[in-house]
Design a protein around this motif. Sequence first.
Motif, PDB file in Angstrom:
ATOM      1  N   MET A   3      -2.581  10.757  -4.125  1.00 24.77           N
ATOM      2  CA  MET A   3      -3.542   9.793  -3.607  1.00 24.77           C
ATOM      3  C   MET A   3      -4.943  10.164  -4.079  1.00 24.77           C
ATOM      4  O   MET A   3      -5.348  11.316  -3.983  1.00 24.77           O
ATOM      5  CB  MET A   3      -3.508   9.779  -2.082  1.00 24.77           C
ATOM      6  CG  MET A   3      -4.453   8.773  -1.455  1.00 24.77           C
ATOM      7  SD  MET A   3      -3.771   7.120  -1.480  1.00 24.77           S
ATOM      8  CE  MET A   3      -2.377   7.353  -0.406  1.00 24.77           C
ATOM      9  N   GLN A   4      -5.666   9.185  -4.603  1.00 26.95           N
ATOM     10  CA  GLN A   4      -7.021   9.432  -5.077  1.00 26.95           C
ATOM     11  C   GLN A   4      -7.920   8.335  -4.517  1.00 26.95           C
ATOM     12  O   GLN A   4      -7.660   7.140  -4.714  1.00 26.95           O
ATOM     13  CB  GLN A   4      -7.053   9.424  -6.608  1.00 26.95           C
ATOM     14  CG  GLN A   4      -8.389   9.806  -7.201  1.00 26.95           C
ATOM     15  CD  GLN A   4      -8.371   9.763  -8.720  1.00 26.95           C
ATOM     16  OE1 GLN A   4      -7.515   9.107  -9.317  1.00 26.95           O
ATOM     17  NE2 GLN A   4      -9.313  10.459  -9.352  1.00 26.95           N
ATOM     18  N   ILE A  55     -11.726   6.824  -4.553  1.00 21.31           N
ATOM     19  CA  ILE A  55     -12.911   6.860  -5.418  1.00 21.31           C
ATOM     20  C   ILE A  55     -13.960   5.913  -4.857  1.00 21.31           C
ATOM     21  O   ILE A  55     -13.681   4.732  -4.586  1.00 21.31           O
ATOM     22  CB  ILE A  55     -12.564   6.448  -6.860  1.00 21.31           C
ATOM     23  CG1 ILE A  55     -11.406   7.296  -7.402  1.00 21.31           C
ATOM     24  CG2 ILE A  55     -13.786   6.564  -7.754  1.00 21.31           C
ATOM     25  CD1 ILE A  55     -10.922   6.863  -8.762  1.00 21.31           C
ATOM     26  N   TRP A  63     -14.747   2.036  -1.253  1.00 22.11           N
ATOM     27  CA  TRP A  63     -13.813   2.905  -1.952  1.00 22.11           C
ATOM     28  C   TRP A  63     -12.624   2.090  -2.462  1.00 22.11           C
ATOM     29  O   TRP A  63     -12.263   1.063  -1.881  1.00 22.11           O
ATOM     30  CB  TRP A  63     -13.255   3.994  -1.029  1.00 22.11           C
ATOM     31  CG  TRP A  63     -14.272   4.940  -0.497  1.00 22.11           C
ATOM     32  CD1 TRP A  63     -14.664   6.140  -1.017  1.00 22.11           C
ATOM     33  CD2 TRP A  63     -15.033   4.779   0.713  1.00 22.11           C
ATOM     34  NE1 TRP A  63     -15.609   6.730  -0.224  1.00 22.11           N
ATOM     35  CE2 TRP A  63     -15.866   5.911   0.849  1.00 22.11           C
ATOM     36  CE3 TRP A  63     -15.103   3.776   1.687  1.00 22.11           C
ATOM     37  CZ2 TRP A  63     -16.733   6.076   1.917  1.00 22.11           C
ATOM     38  CZ3 TRP A  63     -15.971   3.934   2.756  1.00 22.11           C
ATOM     39  CH2 TRP A  63     -16.783   5.071   2.860  1.00 22.11           C
ATOM     40  N   ALA A  79      -8.479   2.940  -3.744  1.00 22.43           N
ATOM     41  CA  ALA A  79      -7.464   3.993  -3.668  1.00 22.43           C
ATOM     42  C   ALA A  79      -6.455   3.826  -4.792  1.00 22.43           C
ATOM     43  O   ALA A  79      -5.997   2.707  -5.080  1.00 22.43           O
ATOM     44  CB  ALA A  79      -6.759   3.933  -2.316  1.00 22.43           C
ATOM     45  N   TYR A  80      -6.114   4.946  -5.411  1.00 23.10           N
ATOM     46  CA  TYR A  80      -5.077   4.978  -6.447  1.00 23.10           C
ATOM     47  C   TYR A  80      -3.969   5.928  -6.005  1.00 23.10           C
ATOM     48  O   TYR A  80      -4.234   6.981  -5.409  1.00 23.10           O
ATOM     49  CB  TYR A  80      -5.641   5.455  -7.786  1.00 23.10           C
ATOM     50  CG  TYR A  80      -6.554   4.471  -8.455  1.00 23.10           C
ATOM     51  CD1 TYR A  80      -6.076   3.569  -9.408  1.00 23.10           C
ATOM     52  CD2 TYR A  80      -7.921   4.433  -8.144  1.00 23.10           C
ATOM     53  CE1 TYR A  80      -6.917   2.662 -10.025  1.00 23.10           C
ATOM     54  CE2 TYR A  80      -8.775   3.520  -8.758  1.00 23.10           C
ATOM     55  CZ  TYR A  80      -8.269   2.640  -9.692  1.00 23.10           C
ATOM     56  OH  TYR A  80      -9.109   1.743 -10.300  1.00 23.10           O
ATOM     57  N   LYS A  81      -2.737   5.548  -6.291  1.00 25.11           N
ATOM     58  CA  LYS A  81      -1.595   6.417  -6.025  1.00 25.11           C
ATOM     59  C   LYS A  81      -0.732   6.453  -7.288  1.00 25.11           C
ATOM     60  O   LYS A  81      -0.279   5.404  -7.751  1.00 25.11           O
ATOM     61  CB  LYS A  81      -0.788   5.902  -4.834  1.00 25.11           C
ATOM     62  CG  LYS A  81       0.354   6.822  -4.426  1.00 25.11           C
ATOM     63  CD  LYS A  81       1.060   6.293  -3.184  1.00 25.11           C
ATOM     64  CE  LYS A  81       2.196   7.230  -2.784  1.00 25.11           C
ATOM     65  NZ  LYS A  81       2.920   6.736  -1.576  1.00 25.11           N
ATOM     66  N   GLU A  82      -0.578   7.653  -7.816  1.00 27.46           N
ATOM     67  CA  GLU A  82       0.159   7.825  -9.064  1.00 27.46           C
ATOM     68  C   GLU A  82      -0.379   6.903 -10.152  1.00 27.46           C
ATOM     69  O   GLU A  82       0.372   6.287 -10.920  1.00 27.46           O
ATOM     70  CB  GLU A  82       1.660   7.592  -8.836  1.00 27.46           C
ATOM     71  CG  GLU A  82       2.260   8.574  -7.846  1.00 27.46           C
ATOM     72  CD  GLU A  82       3.711   8.279  -7.512  1.00 27.46           C
ATOM     73  OE1 GLU A  82       4.232   7.231  -7.974  1.00 27.46           O
ATOM     74  OE2 GLU A  82       4.320   9.069  -6.781  1.00 27.46           O
TER      75      GLU A  82
END
Length: 388
Positions: free
Chosen positions: A1-2, A4, A57, A59-62
């Motif tokens: 999980m990222q 940004i 924000w 969110a990125y996952k994989e």
Amino acid sequence: MQLIEVTNKKLINAFHQLPYSIYKHDKNWVAPLRMMIEDIFNPEKNNTLKKGKACRWVAYKEGKLVGRIAAFYSSSYASQFDQPTGGVGFFECVEEQEVADALFNVSKDWLTAEGMEAMDGPINIGENFFHWGLLVDGFIPQTFGMNYNPDYYQKLWNNYGFKTYYQQFSYHLNITSPDLPERFWKIAAWTAKKPGYTFENFTFKNQETYIRDFINIYDQAWSKHDNYKPVDPQDLRDMINQSKLILEEEFIWFVYKEGVPIGFFMMIPDANQLIKYFPSGKMNLVKLLRLYYLKRKKVINRCRVIVMGVIPKFQKSGIESAIFYQLRQVLLRKDWYNEMELSWVGDFNPKMISIFEAVGGKKAITHLTLRYLFDREKEFKRSAIIED
């Protein structure tokens, strides 16, 4: 999980692109105009942000874009409650609690650092006319400014710990229908013709006078309630200027008693019936000209009541019904409008709910305004009912 923070053009594009994957199979969703959303986050366009702050924000996952959220606060909103309260909104998320929790957590941490002790959501940065509330019933095409979301969002918010602060009800009716309550319209016509009362519709030419009268009435009608916050005249100017293309002067009414403003009513055409023809959400000069052409072709047949107010002294005098009487005459002439949405009224306002039902409105949609207290031991209180 990222997670940004949205700080550049690429990330702004990602913020706006995510909903297209969330709603790709949902025909009820209408993409909002990108420029209108960006104006909300621009302190030069949104006066509320001059007294507060916002952060976004994605969110990125994989490596895949899976969520977005905005957190914000303003001094006027934060100071209304027992604890300083900020807001979260513009939430979009895949059906994964892990992603939703991460978005809520980053918002809570940011708001805590800014001195907040609670967060309401999903709400807007500014007036509650637009982008306010979680849709939980009435999954149909929403009118302009009303939030739409998948039904699984309620589970994501509740599982995190948000609780219902108040419910928001929207009513539908055809104000020109002969089947509406005859007794109501007889009383409305009688009240509208009582001596000493005058009714005026808004004009752009005299907008400063009507802005002043709006604030005068609004302050008297709402100042003693939890949800009250002072209206900045510039906020109203901004809203009028941004909506000038679609506003109808005869959809905004003011009532005067011997020259003193005592009531107002504001309705707007459902611009979503135009915006749906521009699914990219982006506008340019050619598209604006086409939008204006479609409006002239009377593509819009639905309108939305966004705010109505009467000062306390006249709240039991039938003024509300008399305003509906004036509006009914307008819609009988503009007969391409055949549906009205009264949205929204909070469950804390039983008097207004009674008026909407008396005029013949049928409850069609329910949204929720939710609250999360950062101190999980603190007593949760729902919004207070407006008493007579």
